[in-house]
Design an enzyme around this catalytic site. Structure first.
Site, PDB file in Angstrom:
ATOM      1  CE1 TYR A 144     -19.881  -8.705  -9.524  1.00 56.56           C
ATOM      2  CE2 TYR A 144     -21.109  -9.611 -11.372  1.00 56.56           C
ATOM      3  CZ  TYR A 144     -20.785  -8.545 -10.556  1.00 56.56           C
ATOM      4  OH  TYR A 144     -21.365  -7.314 -10.775  1.00 56.56           O
ATOM      5  CG  ASP A 239     -25.655 -16.156  -9.367  1.00 56.76           C
ATOM      6  OD1 ASP A 239     -26.388 -16.113 -10.381  1.00 56.76           O
ATOM      7  OD2 ASP A 239     -24.949 -15.196  -8.992  1.00 56.76           O
ATOM      8  CE  LYS A 267     -23.913 -11.873 -17.224  1.00 56.49           C
ATOM      9  NZ  LYS A 267     -23.537 -12.151 -15.840  1.00 56.49           N
TER      10      LYS A 267
HETATM   11  C1  LIG Z   1     -23.717 -11.288 -14.536  1.00 59.18           C
HETATM   12  C2  LIG Z   1     -23.922 -11.987 -13.247  1.00 59.18           C
HETATM   13  C3  LIG Z   1     -24.648 -11.412 -12.191  1.00 59.18           C
HETATM   14  C4  LIG Z   1     -25.158 -10.010 -12.250  1.00 59.18           C
HETATM   15  O1  LIG Z   1     -26.088  -9.822 -13.249  1.00 59.18           O
HETATM   16  P1  LIG Z   1     -26.375  -8.309 -13.755  1.00 59.18           P
HETATM   17  O2  LIG Z   1     -27.472  -8.488 -14.741  1.00 59.18           O
HETATM   18  O3  LIG Z   1     -25.096  -7.817 -14.335  1.00 59.18           O
HETATM   19  O4  LIG Z   1     -26.787  -7.536 -12.567  1.00 59.18           O
HETATM   20  C5  LIG Z   1     -24.891 -12.186 -11.075  1.00 59.18           C
HETATM   21  N1  LIG Z   1     -24.431 -13.444 -10.976  1.00 59.18           N
HETATM   22  C6  LIG Z   1     -23.719 -14.018 -11.953  1.00 59.18           C
HETATM   23  C7  LIG Z   1     -23.269 -15.438 -11.811  1.00 59.18           C
HETATM   24  C8  LIG Z   1     -23.421 -13.312 -13.119  1.00 59.18           C
HETATM   25  O5  LIG Z   1     -22.687 -13.879 -14.069  1.00 59.18           O
END
Ligand SMILES: *Cc1c(COP(=O)(O)O)cnc(C)c1O
Length: 430
Positions: A144, A239, A267
């Site tokens: 994701y 990511d 995060k």
């Molecule tokens: C949470 C997450 C996102 C999105 O971040 P948001 O702050 O919710 O937009 C993107 N990539 C990964 C791997 C994530 O865990």
């Protein structure tokens, strides 16, 4: 457990916001029942609107690596707020957070702050396209990357497949720019690059996929991605919105000693405030506006209050033994559950890395791909979930979500959790 206030608030919320929430998984649709409305948090504990207390393993989906209302973060926010909340002009706090990260991260020479993980990923893709002059992206099924149009895609049919959008409102033309491959399969990546490398700008991966269960990849697979990207002039994007500052200060890149071309953060980086970022070497980052032609901007980017929270949190993470101690606490939890599961012979496997853990309803000892998760077994998770909730343990409300241990969790918290979780397994699996 009495949850009258949460129930009332949710009834009202449904009249005000789609599904009553501002992010879908919070609505509890995948576990059933009523979402719990939270009122306050302190350390490892959170308290709902009916004054029920829970040990929290959701930790706001990962950001709260120090737990709730950590004194250093709280003070940093309060002191900063007194001087103003936003200027839309540069502030010293942006230098401070940027330097703190760059000085302690082997793979980043320059960084740009944004306001969410989604924004970080969206910007990183644009950067990769701007640098390479190519447009297609390879992503992996089960990773994701936020709600970026081109990444809300699932695999279509066929061997090397162009994506089909997984959300209404995503133009087919965008989904077509994304190729979706299964995780941990080097051959398919190789084939795809051989055929299409002239069109592919980047490969994006969660190096520790933790948004669809915890699908730990082999080092070999990640190392192959690195080599193939270099060979074909394709950028490798890690990511690290979850794994960054979580499995070590340098995230998965540091843990696996693999240098991606671009890293995205979110995060933990904001200490519980909305911050995202992307970073790379100085050459790649020089393509970003105003130095280069790739446009990217933000009214509240580098917000001083959020920067202060990030500095406070990451400074704690840099203290000696921080990650070892977090790992030890997580091992205590995982070992306590694993022992019980083994004794009882339940078909459950616990996966963990650093302070991230997840349990799968399967006796497979190594899940690496999304299609290996048995979705039929998620009804078991729902039952276990409600048992845990009723006994004061809070997890993210979906069997595909991982749990997080924070620095605020004590041995007492962990031992209580082991006891409640093992009882939940007995009640549902026994
Ligand atoms: C949470 C997450 C996102 C999105 O971040 P948001 O702050 O919710 O937009 C993107 N990539 C990964 C791997 C994530 O865990």
């Amino acid at each position: 457990m009495k949850q009258e206030q949460s129930f009332k608030l949710f009834e009202k919320a449904k009249t005000l916001m789609p599904g009553g929430v501002n992010s879908p998984v919070r609505a509890f649709r995948s576990v059933g029942g009523n979402p719990v409305f939270m009122k306050s948090g302190k350390g490892s504990r959170i308290t709902d609107e009916d004054n029920n207390e829970y040990i929290d393993f959701c930790c706001s989906w990962g950001p709260l690596i120090l737990g709730h209302t950590h004194a250093a973060i709280e003070n940093a926010i309060i002191e900063t707020v007194k001087h103003g909340t936003s200027f839309g002009a540069p502030t010293a706090l942006e230098n401070k957070l940027a330097a703190l990260i760059i000085d302690n991260h082997s793979y980043i020479e320059k960084i740009r702050f944004v306001s969410s993980g989604t924004e970080a990923v969206m910007s990183a893709l644009r950067l990769a396209r701007g640098v390479t002059g190519k447009s297609k992206i390879i992503k992996f099924e089960g990773c994701y990357h936020g709600h970026v149009d081109a990444l809300l895609v699932k695999a279509g049919s066929g061997l090397v497949t162009f994506g089909e959008s997984s959300s209404a409102g995503v133009p087919a033309a965008y989904a077509n720019e994304t190729i979706v491959l299964p995780l941990n399969n080097v051959e398919l990546v190789k084939e795809t690059l051989e055929k299409l490398h002239h069109e592919i700008a980047a490969i994006i991966i969660e190096p520790i996929p933790a948004n669809n269960g915890l699908l730990l990849q082999s080092h070999k697979f990640l190392a192959h991605l690195r080599a193939l990207c270099t060979q074909y002039n394709v950028l490798l994007i890690f990511d690290e919105v979850i794994s960054g500052f979580r499995v070590g200060f340098e995230g998965a890149a540091g843990l696996y000693k693999i240098k991606p071309d671009i890293i995205t953060f979110g995060k933990i980086i904001g200490g519980g405030m909305p911050v995202g970022a992307y970073g790379a070497n100085a050459d790649i980052m020089s393509h970003i506006s105003p130095e280069g032609p790739v446009y990217q901007a933000g009214t509240l980017s580098g917000n001083p209050v959020a920067m202060a929270a990030g500095v406070a949190q990451l400074s704690e993470c840099l203290k000696p033994h921080f990650y070892q101690e977090l790992q030890q606490m997580t091992d205590r939890l995982v070992n306590g559950i694993r022992k019980h599961i083994k004794e009882k012979g339940y078909d459950i496997t616990i996966y963990n890395i650093g302070s991230i853990f997840w349990f799968a309803f399967s006796d497979m000892t190594h899940l690496t791909r999304a299609d290996q998760i048995d979705s039929g077994k998620m009804t078991l998770f729902s039952k276990i979930y409600h048992h845990l909730l009723d006994n004061g343990i809070y997890f993210g409300p979906s069997g595909y979500e991982v749990g997080f241990v924070s620095k605020a969790h004590t041995e007492k918290d962990i031992d209580k959790t082991i006891q409640v979780m093992n009882a939940a397994f007995d009640a549902v699996m026994g």
